[in-house]
Design a protein around this motif. Structure first.
Motif, PDB file in Angstrom:
ATOM      1  N   TYR A 180       0.989  -1.868   0.578  1.00  0.00           N
ATOM      2  CA  TYR A 180      -0.105   0.605   0.231  1.00  0.00           C
ATOM      3  C   TYR A 180       0.706   1.190   0.281  1.00  0.00           C
ATOM      4  CZ  TYR A 180       1.453  -0.156   5.177  1.00  0.00           C
ATOM      5  OH  TYR A 180       1.127  -0.869   6.287  1.00  0.00           O
ATOM      6  N   GLY A 181       0.341   2.098  -0.209  1.00  0.00           N
ATOM      7  CA  GLY A 181       1.867   3.162  -0.023  1.00  0.00           C
ATOM      8  C   GLY A 181       0.840   4.724  -1.348  1.00  0.00           C
ATOM      9  N   CYS A 182       0.880   5.454  -1.203  1.00  0.00           N
ATOM     10  CA  CYS A 182       0.917   7.369  -1.965  1.00  0.00           C
ATOM     11  C   CYS A 182       0.906   7.137  -3.667  1.00  0.00           C
ATOM     12  CB  CYS A 182       1.513   8.097  -1.310  1.00  0.00           C
ATOM     13  SG  CYS A 182       1.505   7.887   0.551  1.00  0.00           S
ATOM     14  N   ARG A 183       1.061   7.517  -4.835  1.00  0.00           N
ATOM     15  CA  ARG A 183       1.222   8.081  -5.728  1.00  0.00           C
ATOM     16  C   ARG A 183       0.809   8.718  -6.354  1.00  0.00           C
ATOM     17  NH1 ARG A 183      -1.520   3.376  -8.284  1.00  0.00           N
ATOM     18  NH2 ARG A 183       0.167   3.351 -10.396  1.00  0.00           N
ATOM     19  N   GLY A 184       2.278   9.706  -7.287  1.00  0.00           N
ATOM     20  CA  GLY A 184       1.967  10.778  -7.006  1.00  0.00           C
ATOM     21  C   GLY A 184       1.940  11.123  -9.072  1.00  0.00           C
ATOM     22  N   TYR A 185       1.531  11.769 -10.023  1.00  0.00           N
ATOM     23  CA  TYR A 185       1.453  11.990 -11.288  1.00  0.00           C
ATOM     24  C   TYR A 185       3.166  11.698 -11.616  1.00  0.00           C
ATOM     25  CZ  TYR A 185       1.261  13.612 -16.482  1.00  0.00           C
ATOM     26  OH  TYR A 185       1.662  13.755 -17.010  1.00  0.00           O
TER      27      TYR A 185
END
Length: 306
Positions: A262-267
């Motif tokens: 799981y985690g964070c995703r940015g463009y």
């Protein structure tokens, strides 16, 4: 061959010229740290939609402090425009719906996230009123649709609970983790916005973070709200935030998740990925381009080395 060299060779082989940083931590210790394009441990990179996940942590902090009583509170309690009966579904939209991207408000993200709907809002005198005028096409809570409306409304909620949103995050998250950030951009109509996926906004640089600062957020996630043996945010909220939702098994409360991560995703390749079974946190940073590269293969390559 050590991990650093293998990562270097993989980046070179794939000709990933926009990748700026790759960090790998296992059991809370950095085991690989590579920088490219003149970057180093002090260099700052756009976080893009990683800001969404940070705002989710902000919601958890607000719950811990009693600033909001539940994520099932209707947002009309905090945003007056949603009490004006412009749409019959407005009073049904809750904080949970914003966290899970299920408000039901009309949204079309456009091509490569160059979104005419978002630009129209930015040209309006009142962003919240503009969003309120958009029709609700799905009953709130029934359909996932990744959209900027929900995170903008969430920012307004967090800015309407008696504490400035950035101050809430800065005082109760960033400072406790040793993270420095400029105050996030706030529009002339008083709305925080620090995401701008695919939209090159010079104000976005205010929220830039280093790779090591992103790693600290990953460690907080891995340790379920604890950092340096101190509870920063309740473990219950953090577990809920990264749990799959009924509307989208790949999404939690503004956090992405897969079978074992799981985690964070940015463009453009901004990633904080947590792999709990291996006690791993992997961070990538890259210069965003119109192609919208993700570099997720770099993450899984690094996982395979450990």
């Amino acid at each position: 061959m050590n991990i650093d060299i293998e990562i270097d060779e993989y980046i070179k082989k794939k000709r990933y010229r926009q990748v700026n940083s790759v960090l790998v931590s296992k059991n809370s210790e950095i085991i690989a740290e590579r920088y490219y394009n003149g970057f180093n441990k002090d260099s700052r990179n756009p976080i893009k939609s990683v800001a969404k996940s940070i705002m989710s942590i902000g919601v958890g902090i607000a719950l811990d402090k009693g600033l909001i009583s539940s994520i099932d509170e209707p947002i009309c309690k905090y945003i007056s425009e949603f009490n004006e009966r412009r749409d019959p579904f407005h009073k049904m939209i809750t904080i949970r719906h914003l966290l899970t991207m299920t408000s039901g408000i009309l949204w079309n993200g456009g091509v490569h996230y160059h979104c005419p709907m978002l630009m129209q809002m930015k040209h309006s005198n009142n962003w919240i009123s503009h969003i309120t005028d958009c029709v609700v096409t799905n009953r709130p809570g029934t359909k996932y649709n990744y959209k900027e409306w929900d995170v903008i409304l969430l920012a307004k909620v967090l800015d309407s609970i008696g504490s400035d949103m950035f101050d809430l995050i800065n005082e109760n998250l960033y400072k406790l983790l040793g993270i420095h950030s400029e105050r996030w951009y706030k529009s002339t109509c008083g709305v925080y916005y620090s995401v701008a996926d695919g939209d090159e906004d010079e104000n976005e640089s205010l929220s830039n973070l280093t790779a090591r600062e992103m790693l600290k957020i990953g460690q907080l996630l891995l340790q379920k709200g604890f950092y340096n043996n101190k509870q920063i945010i309740s473990s219950d909220y953090m577990e809920q935030a990264v749990t799959p939702t009924q509307s989208n098994p790949s999404y939690g409360y503004l956090f992405w998740r897969g079978e074992n991560w799981y985690g964070c995703r940015g463009y453009g390749g901004q990633r904080i990925i947590v792999i709990p079974k291996k006690e791993l946190v992997i961070v990538t940073q890259a210069t965003p381009t119109s192609r919208g590269m993700s570099y997720d293969d770099v993450i899984w390559f690094c996982e395979g080395l450990v």
